[in-house]
Design a protein around this motif. Sequence first.
Motif, PDB file in Angstrom:
ATOM      1  N   VAL A  77       0.841  -1.190   0.000  1.00 57.40           N
ATOM      2  CA  VAL A  77       0.000   0.000   0.000  1.00 57.40           C
ATOM      3  C   VAL A  77       0.879   1.242   0.000  1.00 57.40           C
ATOM      4  O   VAL A  77       1.916   1.292   0.668  1.00 57.40           O
ATOM      5  CB  VAL A  77      -0.923   0.016   1.237  1.00 57.40           C
ATOM      6  N   ARG A  78       0.461   2.218  -0.774  1.00 53.13           N
ATOM      7  CA  ARG A  78       1.113   3.522  -0.793  1.00 53.13           C
ATOM      8  C   ARG A  78       0.024   4.579  -0.631  1.00 53.13           C
ATOM      9  O   ARG A  78      -1.106   4.389  -1.083  1.00 53.13           O
ATOM     10  CB  ARG A  78       1.853   3.724  -2.112  1.00 53.13           C
ATOM     11  N   ILE A  79       0.332   5.677   0.027  1.00 54.78           N
ATOM     12  CA  ILE A  79      -0.637   6.750   0.222  1.00 54.78           C
ATOM     13  C   ILE A  79      -0.217   7.958  -0.604  1.00 54.78           C
ATOM     14  O   ILE A  79       0.957   8.364  -0.594  1.00 54.78           O
ATOM     15  CB  ILE A  79      -0.739   7.139   1.711  1.00 54.78           C
ATOM     16  N   ILE A  80      -1.164   8.523  -1.333  1.00 50.21           N
ATOM     17  CA  ILE A  80      -0.939   9.748  -2.101  1.00 50.21           C
ATOM     18  C   ILE A  80      -1.727  10.871  -1.433  1.00 50.21           C
ATOM     19  O   ILE A  80      -2.951  10.783  -1.301  1.00 50.21           O
ATOM     20  CB  ILE A  80      -1.385   9.599  -3.565  1.00 50.21           C
ATOM     21  N   ILE A  81      -1.035  11.922  -1.015  1.00 52.13           N
ATOM     22  CA  ILE A  81      -1.686  13.110  -0.458  1.00 52.13           C
ATOM     23  C   ILE A  81      -1.637  14.202  -1.515  1.00 52.13           C
ATOM     24  O   ILE A  81      -0.542  14.627  -1.925  1.00 52.13           O
ATOM     25  CB  ILE A  81      -0.985  13.606   0.822  1.00 52.13           C
ATOM     26  N   ALA A  82      -2.800  14.671  -1.959  1.00 49.29           N
ATOM     27  CA  ALA A  82      -2.868  15.750  -2.939  1.00 49.29           C
ATOM     28  C   ALA A  82      -3.336  17.011  -2.220  1.00 49.29           C
ATOM     29  O   ALA A  82      -4.504  17.125  -1.837  1.00 49.29           O
ATOM     30  CB  ALA A  82      -3.828  15.389  -4.070  1.00 49.29           C
ATOM     31  N   ASP A  83      -2.415  17.940  -2.006  1.00 53.58           N
ATOM     32  CA  ASP A  83      -2.696  19.177  -1.276  1.00 53.58           C
ATOM     33  C   ASP A  83      -3.169  20.244  -2.264  1.00 53.58           C
ATOM     34  O   ASP A  83      -2.404  20.730  -3.094  1.00 53.58           O
ATOM     35  CB  ASP A  83      -1.425  19.636  -0.559  1.00 53.58           C
ATOM     36  N   ASN A  84      -4.436  20.646  -2.132  1.00 51.54           N
ATOM     37  CA  ASN A  84      -5.073  21.538  -3.099  1.00 51.54           C
ATOM     38  C   ASN A  84      -5.016  23.006  -2.681  1.00 51.54           C
ATOM     39  O   ASN A  84      -5.649  23.859  -3.288  1.00 51.54           O
ATOM     40  CB  ASN A  84      -6.532  21.101  -3.291  1.00 51.54           C
ATOM     41  N   ASP A  85      -4.266  23.313  -1.617  1.00 52.10           N
ATOM     42  CA  ASP A  85      -4.122  24.693  -1.167  1.00 52.10           C
ATOM     43  C   ASP A  85      -3.152  25.448  -2.085  1.00 52.10           C
ATOM     44  O   ASP A  85      -2.333  24.840  -2.785  1.00 52.10           O
ATOM     45  CB  ASP A  85      -3.595  24.705   0.273  1.00 52.10           C
ATOM     46  N   GLY A  86      -3.234  26.791  -2.055  1.00 52.41           N
ATOM     47  CA  GLY A  86      -2.336  27.600  -2.859  1.00 52.41           C
ATOM     48  C   GLY A  86      -0.891  27.495  -2.416  1.00 52.41           C
ATOM     49  O   GLY A  86       0.039  27.671  -3.207  1.00 52.41           O
ATOM     50  N   VAL A  87      -0.693  27.210  -1.140  1.00 52.48           N
ATOM     51  CA  VAL A  87       0.637  26.951  -0.590  1.00 52.48           C
ATOM     52  C   VAL A  87       0.631  25.527  -0.036  1.00 52.48           C
ATOM     53  O   VAL A  87      -0.435  24.996   0.283  1.00 52.48           O
ATOM     54  CB  VAL A  87       0.992  27.964   0.524  1.00 52.48           C
ATOM     55  N   PRO A  88       1.777  24.892   0.100  1.00 53.35           N
ATOM     56  CA  PRO A  88       1.801  23.489   0.568  1.00 53.35           C
ATOM     57  C   PRO A  88       1.558  23.391   2.067  1.00 53.35           C
ATOM     58  O   PRO A  88       2.422  22.971   2.837  1.00 53.35           O
ATOM     59  CB  PRO A  88       3.201  23.019   0.168  1.00 53.35           C
ATOM     60  N   SER A  89       0.350  23.747   2.503  1.00 53.36           N
ATOM     61  CA  SER A  89       0.046  23.880   3.928  1.00 53.36           C
ATOM     62  C   SER A  89       0.016  22.553   4.674  1.00 53.36           C
ATOM     63  O   SER A  89       0.174  22.533   5.900  1.00 53.36           O
ATOM     64  CB  SER A  89      -1.283  24.612   4.110  1.00 53.36           C
ATOM     65  N   ALA A  90      -0.198  21.439   3.979  1.00 50.09           N
ATOM     66  CA  ALA A  90      -0.256  20.136   4.648  1.00 50.09           C
ATOM     67  C   ALA A  90       1.098  19.441   4.706  1.00 50.09           C
ATOM     68  O   ALA A  90       1.228  18.374   5.307  1.00 50.09           O
ATOM     69  CB  ALA A  90      -1.261  19.223   3.946  1.00 50.09           C
ATOM     70  N   SER A  91       2.101  20.055   4.117  1.00 51.67           N
ATOM     71  CA  SER A  91       3.407  19.395   3.997  1.00 51.67           C
ATOM     72  C   SER A  91       4.020  19.062   5.353  1.00 51.67           C
ATOM     73  O   SER A  91       4.509  17.943   5.561  1.00 51.67           O
ATOM     74  CB  SER A  91       4.352  20.293   3.196  1.00 51.67           C
ATOM     75  N   ASP A  92       4.011  20.011   6.284  1.00 51.67           N
ATOM     76  CA  ASP A  92       4.638  19.771   7.589  1.00 51.67           C
ATOM     77  C   ASP A  92       3.941  18.646   8.347  1.00 51.67           C
ATOM     78  O   ASP A  92       4.598  17.808   8.988  1.00 51.67           O
ATOM     79  CB  ASP A  92       4.618  21.051   8.424  1.00 51.67           C
ATOM     80  N   LEU A  93       2.595  18.628   8.291  1.00 49.30           N
ATOM     81  CA  LEU A  93       1.847  17.568   8.970  1.00 49.30           C
ATOM     82  C   LEU A  93       2.198  16.205   8.384  1.00 49.30           C
ATOM     83  O   LEU A  93       2.441  15.239   9.129  1.00 49.30           O
ATOM     84  CB  LEU A  93       0.346  17.824   8.849  1.00 49.30           C
TER      85      LEU A  93
END
Length: 315
Positions: A44-60
């Motif tokens: 299994v692999r997880i893909i996170i697609a962050d749709n914000d204008g800035v990569p706001s979910a990156s740190d989490l």
Amino acid sequence: MTATRVETLPFTLIDIAVCTFRRPALEQTLRSLAAIEVPENCSVRIIIADNDGVPSASDLVDALRSELPFAIDYVHCPAANISIARNACLDHSRGELVAFIDDDEIAAPEWLVRLTERMSETGADVVLGPVQATYATPAPQWMRRADIHSTRPVWVGGEIKTGYTCNVLMRLTSAALAGRRFSLSLGKTGGEDTEFFTLAKQAGARIEFAAEAWVFEPVTAGRATFGWLAKRRYRMGQTHGRLIAGRAQGARRIVQVGLAGAKFVVCAAASAITVFSPSRSNSYRLRAVLHAGVISGLAGVREIEQYGLAEVQSR
């Protein structure tokens, strides 16, 4: 943490796609995925697609990488258009199967196994699972009783004609799904998943339901209102009406408008008759709003926007 393995389909890679937009609940979603059972012989692999204008979910996401037993592919795909995020997940997928789950949902441990078991049993191209709403204290009693936020497929003539992305497994090698993408024009209004699966079904995709593949969705205070539900139902009706309009021209479209109008009247009347039962009355009112949206869609009225900053405020 070690993922539990359960014997089922012999696929080699399953991508789990999570589209996100400024939602702290993503942490709970990822922690639930860390505890899921994995089909035998699968990775299994997880893909996170962050749709914000800035990569706001990156740190989490980076903070949680060491706690998850699966690789995470983080993709920044701006901005505020859900179809861009969904397509990014499909573009970055390397597996035969892709499962979508929302960024505010909690997956049951057996979630993925139940989806793959159903696909194995039926040979389906698409398998949907149920989404069970969980209500906080402020939610009205009628809303809890009607379970109005939960999601299940709709059967028409014994078949599921369309689907949703809040709990689904797709076989990307299917002829009806290969290369298919979500409409960018619907990425701010919603309804992009309804259109995607409707067109896939028309192209020959087989859609099945895995009744035990549970995910759970907490209902926030902003969504526990009649107004929020009415807006959502109206937009759903608009999408349905637009899809019908694409297949019904001239007199056939007029007939469809008349049919939707009759359903609106019946539901409005039923709402009035059942006024002393709030759960039934409000359910009929929402169905009336849905049919009003169908009329709007058939007439070509532009669909209302639901994604972006306004959507964040309702979370």
